[in-house]
Write a protein that holds these residues in place. Structure first.
Motif: not given
Ligand code: ZN
Length: 177
Positions: A45-66
């Motif tokens: 998607s061309g993003g630098v970060g993503l949190a689980a709720p952004q893919v419909g998941d309700r857990r506390r997970i985030l990923v990023f790459n600056p």
């Protein structure tokens, strides 16, 4: 071998984006596969970060790459921001849940985060500048806080037609069932 997971982006105003995400309690291969799928989705998607709720998941997970370099992949599970410091800076942010929308957001330049990785191993890190901004933006998602909440009234006005379009698309998809 199971098929690789393919995740779909969740767009504003999907209600899952407004919920506070819950603690991850189960670690191991399933979680690691999910985290890999999050990176896939973020990159595609061309993003630098993503949190689980952004893919419909309700857990506390985030990923990023600056930086975009593979060695700079960051995974934070059950993160807590334990300190924010440094000067408050104003910088333009986008969000994969708000296509075409950009807004200037104020955030402290530095943050210290404690979390665990996908295997459940504790970690602690301090981020500065862009990495800190991305980490704070993604952390907001776990609290149900969105770009639209951080916008100035002027940015909200400037982005009004895009925001309305997203709301209409969401409503139309719901009406179709
Ligand atoms: Zn976002």
């Amino acid at each position: 071998m199971s098929e690789a997971l393919e995740l779909q982006l969740t767009l504003y105003p999907e209600p899952v984006l407004r919920k506070r995400a819950g603690e991850v309690e189960a670690f191991g291969p399933d979680l690691e596969a999910f985290v890999e799928a999050m990176f896939e989705c973020m990159r595609k998607s061309g993003g630098v970060g993503l949190a689980a709720p952004q893919v419909g998941d309700r857990r506390r997970i985030l990923v990023f790459n600056p930086t975009g370099a593979p060695e700079d992949d960051v995974v934070l599970v059950n993160p807590e921001i334990v300190d924010r410091s440094g000067p408050v800076t104003l910088h333009e942010e986008g969000c994969l849940s708000f296509p075409s929308i950009y807004a200037e957001v104020r955030r402290p330049d530095r943050c210290r985060i404690t979390a665990v990785d996908a295997a459940g191993k504790p970690l602690e890190a301090t981020y500065e500048g862009f990495a800190s901004r991305v980490a704070q933006h993604e952390f907001d998602h776990l609290e149900g806080v969105l770009l639209v909440d951080r916008m100035s009234p002027a940015d909200k006005l400037r982005n009004r037609s895009f925001l309305e379009e997203l709301a209409e698309r969401y409503q139309a998809a719901r009406d179709r069932g």
